[in-house]
Design a protein around this motif. Sequence first.
Motif, PDB file in Angstrom:
ATOM      1  N   GLY A 224       0.816  -1.210   0.000  1.00 52.63           N
ATOM      2  CA  GLY A 224       0.000   0.000   0.000  1.00 52.63           C
ATOM      3  C   GLY A 224       0.842   1.249   0.000  1.00 52.63           C
ATOM      4  O   GLY A 224       0.442   2.294  -0.504  1.00 52.63           O
ATOM      5  N   CYS A 225       2.046   1.188   0.549  1.00 52.65           N
ATOM      6  CA  CYS A 225       2.956   2.335   0.593  1.00 52.65           C
ATOM      7  C   CYS A 225       3.762   2.472  -0.688  1.00 52.65           C
ATOM      8  O   CYS A 225       4.449   3.457  -0.890  1.00 52.65           O
ATOM      9  N   SER A 226       3.718   1.481  -1.566  1.00 55.10           N
ATOM     10  CA  SER A 226       4.558   1.513  -2.758  1.00 55.10           C
ATOM     11  C   SER A 226       4.148   2.605  -3.726  1.00 55.10           C
ATOM     12  O   SER A 226       4.897   2.933  -4.635  1.00 55.10           O
ATOM     13  N   GLY A 227       2.982   3.218  -3.561  1.00 54.31           N
ATOM     14  CA  GLY A 227       2.556   4.298  -4.430  1.00 54.31           C
ATOM     15  C   GLY A 227       3.221   5.617  -4.095  1.00 54.31           C
ATOM     16  O   GLY A 227       3.023   6.600  -4.771  1.00 54.31           O
ATOM     17  N   TYR A 228       4.043   5.658  -3.070  1.00 60.22           N
ATOM     18  CA  TYR A 228       4.709   6.890  -2.663  1.00 60.22           C
ATOM     19  C   TYR A 228       5.683   7.338  -3.741  1.00 60.22           C
ATOM     20  O   TYR A 228       6.531   6.583  -4.186  1.00 60.22           O
ATOM     21  N   ARG A 229       5.533   8.577  -4.160  1.00 57.23           N
ATOM     22  CA  ARG A 229       6.438   9.146  -5.143  1.00 57.23           C
ATOM     23  C   ARG A 229       6.888  10.506  -4.639  1.00 57.23           C
ATOM     24  O   ARG A 229       6.103  11.455  -4.647  1.00 57.23           O
ATOM     25  N   PRO A 230       8.127  10.635  -4.193  1.00 59.00           N
ATOM     26  CA  PRO A 230       8.571  11.963  -3.780  1.00 59.00           C
ATOM     27  C   PRO A 230       8.578  12.896  -4.985  1.00 59.00           C
ATOM     28  O   PRO A 230       8.669  12.444  -6.129  1.00 59.00           O
ATOM     29  N   ALA A 231       8.481  14.170  -4.726  1.00 60.00           N
ATOM     30  CA  ALA A 231       8.448  15.146  -5.815  1.00 60.00           C
ATOM     31  C   ALA A 231       9.770  15.117  -6.576  1.00 60.00           C
ATOM     32  O   ALA A 231      10.840  15.161  -5.975  1.00 60.00           O
ATOM     33  N   PRO A 232       9.718  15.027  -7.907  1.00 64.24           N
ATOM     34  CA  PRO A 232      10.957  15.055  -8.683  1.00 64.24           C
ATOM     35  C   PRO A 232      11.610  16.437  -8.587  1.00 64.24           C
ATOM     36  O   PRO A 232      10.960  17.425  -8.246  1.00 64.24           O
ATOM     37  N   ALA A 233      12.884  16.516  -8.890  1.00 61.90           N
ATOM     38  CA  ALA A 233      13.618  17.786  -8.817  1.00 61.90           C
ATOM     39  C   ALA A 233      12.961  18.857  -9.688  1.00 61.90           C
ATOM     40  O   ALA A 233      12.974  20.040  -9.346  1.00 61.90           O
ATOM     41  N   ALA A 234      12.358  18.448 -10.793  1.00 54.20           N
ATOM     42  CA  ALA A 234      11.721  19.407 -11.702  1.00 54.20           C
ATOM     43  C   ALA A 234      10.584  20.174 -11.017  1.00 54.20           C
ATOM     44  O   ALA A 234      10.268  21.296 -11.426  1.00 54.20           O
ATOM     45  N   PHE A 235       9.965  19.585  -9.984  1.00 49.91           N
ATOM     46  CA  PHE A 235       8.893  20.275  -9.247  1.00 49.91           C
ATOM     47  C   PHE A 235       9.395  21.589  -8.686  1.00 49.91           C
ATOM     48  O   PHE A 235       8.748  22.614  -8.799  1.00 49.91           O
ATOM     49  N   HIS A 236      10.540  21.554  -8.046  1.00 55.97           N
ATOM     50  CA  HIS A 236      11.060  22.734  -7.385  1.00 55.97           C
ATOM     51  C   HIS A 236      11.726  23.687  -8.378  1.00 55.97           C
ATOM     52  O   HIS A 236      11.702  24.896  -8.185  1.00 55.97           O
ATOM     53  N   GLU A 237      12.304  23.158  -9.442  1.00 52.38           N
ATOM     54  CA  GLU A 237      12.912  23.997 -10.471  1.00 52.38           C
ATOM     55  C   GLU A 237      11.853  24.778 -11.241  1.00 52.38           C
ATOM     56  O   GLU A 237      12.084  25.915 -11.647  1.00 52.38           O
ATOM     57  N   ALA A 238      10.672  24.193 -11.423  1.00 49.75           N
ATOM     58  CA  ALA A 238       9.610  24.834 -12.206  1.00 49.75           C
ATOM     59  C   ALA A 238       9.072  26.091 -11.538  1.00 49.75           C
ATOM     60  O   ALA A 238       8.544  26.972 -12.220  1.00 49.75           O
ATOM     61  N   ILE A 239       9.224  26.210 -10.230  1.00 49.25           N
ATOM     62  CA  ILE A 239       8.731  27.385  -9.501  1.00 49.25           C
ATOM     63  C   ILE A 239       9.396  28.658 -10.019  1.00 49.25           C
ATOM     64  O   ILE A 239       8.790  29.719 -10.042  1.00 49.25           O
ATOM     65  N   ASN A 240      10.656  28.569 -10.458  1.00 50.22           N
ATOM     66  CA  ASN A 240      11.409  29.743 -10.896  1.00 50.22           C
ATOM     67  C   ASN A 240      11.289  30.032 -12.387  1.00 50.22           C
ATOM     68  O   ASN A 240      11.894  30.975 -12.871  1.00 50.22           O
ATOM     69  N   GLU A 241      10.555  29.220 -13.113  1.00 48.69           N
ATOM     70  CA  GLU A 241      10.376  29.414 -14.553  1.00 48.69           C
ATOM     71  C   GLU A 241       9.215  30.366 -14.820  1.00 48.69           C
ATOM     72  O   GLU A 241       8.298  30.465 -14.008  1.00 48.69           O
ATOM     73  N   PRO A 242       9.211  31.050 -15.972  1.00 47.99           N
ATOM     74  CA  PRO A 242       8.067  31.910 -16.307  1.00 47.99           C
ATOM     75  C   PRO A 242       6.798  31.070 -16.450  1.00 47.99           C
ATOM     76  O   PRO A 242       6.851  29.923 -16.895  1.00 47.99           O
ATOM     77  N   TYR A 243       5.680  31.658 -16.072  1.00 42.62           N
ATOM     78  CA  TYR A 243       4.407  30.951 -16.146  1.00 42.62           C
ATOM     79  C   TYR A 243       4.003  30.746 -17.601  1.00 42.62           C
ATOM     80  O   TYR A 243       4.089  31.655 -18.427  1.00 42.62           O
ATOM     81  N   ILE A 244       3.532  29.553 -17.900  1.00 40.53           N
ATOM     82  CA  ILE A 244       3.033  29.207 -19.226  1.00 40.53           C
ATOM     83  C   ILE A 244       1.509  29.218 -19.156  1.00 40.53           C
ATOM     84  O   ILE A 244       0.912  28.495 -18.360  1.00 40.53           O
ATOM     85  N   VAL A 245       0.886  30.022 -19.991  1.00 36.76           N
ATOM     86  CA  VAL A 245      -0.570  30.177 -19.999  1.00 36.76           C
ATOM     87  C   VAL A 245      -1.222  28.882 -20.459  1.00 36.76           C
ATOM     88  O   VAL A 245      -0.694  28.179 -21.333  1.00 36.76           O
TER      89      VAL A 245
END
Length: 184
Positions: free
Chosen positions: A17-38
């Motif tokens: 039941g715990c095997s579905g755990y997926r930590p956030a990939p590095a791209a999650f945190h890198e995307a915060i600093n990118e320009p917003y895409i409409v």
Amino acid sequence: MKSHLAAAIAISIFLAGCSGYRPAPAAFHEAINEPYIVDAGDRIRVTVFEQETLTNTYAVDQSGYIAFPLVGAIAARGYTVQQIEGQIAQKLRNGYLRDPDVSVEVDRYPVFVMGEVGAAGQYSYVPGMTVHKAVAAAGGYTPRANQNNVDITRDINGKVMTGRVTTSDPLMPGDTIYVRERFF
């Protein structure tokens, strides 16, 4: 012997039941600093200097376009606000305005909150919004909610990713937050 076998089965079921755990990939945190895409569903505010009749708020339709006066459909989905400014200015230069001064900003973009919250649904994103703030907008946690971390689904460069983050993590427009039920 049977009790050991039963315990082993129970532990393996729990771990499965715990095997579905997926930590956030590095791209999650890198995307915060990118320009917003409409994206579709966003509303953008277009200002054309000294042209009050063209200055307005426009909804990005399901196809990813806005209907702009004089020039027709402008592609918005997948573009930054600066790229949309350039498209509008270029089309207005073609026979409508000599040197258009166009400014575009996102007026409203959504986040979606699901799961163990008071009122799941679509809410308006505000810059600096965290998971805690989105959950508060959605009526807070239910008594059964896991308040330590949540799953976020995010579109990063056209690829949809899901990862588990803490409730103090920042959100991006268009994120879908899923608050899971706690085990105990």
